[in-house]
Design an enzyme around this catalytic site. Structure first.
Site, PDB file in Angstrom:
ATOM      1  N   SER A   9      12.379 -70.842 -13.006  1.00  0.00           N
ATOM      2  CA  SER A   9      11.327 -69.836 -13.049  1.00  0.00           C
ATOM      3  C   SER A   9      11.781 -68.647 -13.903  1.00  0.00           C
ATOM      4  CB  SER A   9      10.959 -69.406 -11.624  1.00  0.00           C
ATOM      5  OG  SER A   9       9.835 -68.541 -11.623  1.00  0.00           O
ATOM      6  N   ASP A  67       1.244 -76.580 -12.232  1.00  0.00           N
ATOM      7  CA  ASP A  67       1.733 -75.198 -12.262  1.00  0.00           C
ATOM      8  C   ASP A  67       0.771 -74.341 -13.088  1.00  0.00           C
ATOM      9  OD1 ASP A  67       3.167 -72.819 -12.476  1.00  0.00           O
ATOM     10  OD2 ASP A  67       5.072 -73.799 -12.930  1.00  0.00           O
ATOM     11  N   HIS A  97       3.939 -74.286  -9.023  1.00  0.00           N
ATOM     12  CA  HIS A  97       5.156 -73.646  -9.501  1.00  0.00           C
ATOM     13  C   HIS A  97       6.296 -73.739  -8.496  1.00  0.00           C
ATOM     14  CE1 HIS A  97       7.533 -71.029 -12.022  1.00  0.00           C
ATOM     15  NE2 HIS A  97       7.759 -70.217 -10.996  1.00  0.00           N
TER      16      HIS A  97
END
Length: 370
Positions: free
Chosen positions: A149, A316, A349
């Site tokens: 991330s 995502d 995500h």
């Protein structure tokens, strides 16, 4: 507010003064980290893990902290990141409140909490601090650099700032730059915090914590961390058992609302709002293309990392799969071996934190050959 430091955390004193990309510097700054496994005599088996916005350095169980870490299923003896083979370092990002110096830390020049006097932080600052930590072990080249991330952004900055710093790279749901949708969401999160009267221009304490702002910010985040597919499959339109209260006619009515509320309340008192603002904004500022006249693909092509596996998730919406495909394509354009695996997880995500059935084999298979 105070910092939230897990038991067993170790600390590295950063070079002082530590310069910041956007101006200013830090004196007597430190980085929180943990390690697993043994460093080889040749110092050639090290893996560095760079985290997302909110995790601490506690990625897995330690003798001094038996609590499961945020990547417990991925890291340890015989696991995807095998600590029987690798020496693994995970550091808490500079600017955080989990032990590394940030807005919630004391400013040694004043003896007071930094708060909004903390210098503007960039993703590059996070990368430079992590590199200083790695150098302190006498490691000249990592076996692999893993970023998740925001950590995926930090990893690309690391490779940009320190050419040849790693023999391989795993980029997990990362990006070479922030997209407008992600910027918009994070902007709303910051606005929710700043508009809470208790935030008070960053001058809050435990008794005047901006709870409402942080609750809303966290809820916005959680909505984007998962996918609509998962929300529908997990909650549907199931209503809460309790009737609506007459004194709160627009209160919680559906199970999904209750889930978000519970998730937010578990988060708000274990993360500092000012740190959240700083780290959120640094992601919006990041654009690897600034190192190549605004061309992110050219900047990726110029990175010096022989092998890369980029992992993304088709559902995502915060770091969409085209951003991971861009990373792999840019690296290939530079003549490097790079591939993007688009994993069909329904969990958006956050999949790399929960869908280990897909992520573990993808990481293990790559690391087996380095």
């Amino acid at each position: 507010m105070s910092e939230f430091i897990p038991p067993g955390t170790r600390f590295f004193d950063l070079p002082s003064p530590f310069p910041m990309k956007r101006g200013g510097h830090l004196q007597q700054a430190r980085l929180a980290y943990e390690t697993w496994g043994e460093l080889s005599p040749q110092r050639d088996n090290a893996i560095l893990i760079l985290t997302g916005l909110s995790p601490s350095a506690h990625a897995a169980t330690q003798p001094d902290n038996p609590e499961p870490g945020w990547w417990e299923a991925m890291l340890g003896p015989g696991k995807a990141i095998d600590t029987n083979r690798f020496f693994v370092i995970c550091c808490n990002s500079l600017g955080s409140c989990k032990g590394s110096t940030g807005p919630a830390s004391l400013n040694p020049g004043t003896g007071q909490t930094w708060r909004l006097d903390f210098p503007d932080i960039s993703v590059e600052d996070i990368a430079a601090a992590a590199h200083a930590l790695v150098e302190s072990f006498g490691i000249g080249e990592l076996a692999s650099l893993i970023g998740c991330s925001m950590g995926g952004m930090s990893a690309l900055a690391y490779l940009q700032l320190f050419p040849g710093a790693s023999r391989s790279h795993i980029n997990v749901s990362g990006a070479a730059l922030a997209l407008p949708f992600s910027i918009a969401i994070r902007s709303l999160q910051r606005e929710a915090i700043r508009l809470d009267p208790a935030w008070n221009q960053g001058q809050y304490d435990a008794d005047t914590y901006p709870e409402s702002g942080m609750r809303i910010a966290r809820k916005l985040g959680v909505v984007t961390y998962r996918s609509a597919l998962e929300w529908d499959g997990r909650f549907g339109r199931v209503r809460l058992d309790s009737d609506r209260r007459e004194d709160d006619p627009f209160g919680l009515e559906f199970e999904v609302e209750s889930y978000l509320e519970g998730h937010a309340r578990r988060f708000i008192r274990v993360f500092d709002p000012n740190c959240y603002l700083y780290l959120s904004r640094c992601m919006d500022w990041f654009d690897l293309g600034e190192y190549a006249n605004g061309d992110a693909m050219a900047a990726l092509a110029a990175l010096q990392v022989p092998r890369t596996r980029v992992l993304g998730v088709t559902t995502d919406i915060l770091f969409p799969i085209q951003q991971q495909e861009q990373i792999a394509a840019g690296l290939r354009a530079g003549g490097h071996q790079a591939e993007c695996l688009a994993l069909p997880s329904p969990q958006g995500h956050d999949a790399f934190l929960v869908d280990f059935g897909r992520f573990s084999p993808a990481v293990a298979d790559f690391l087996a050959d380095i």
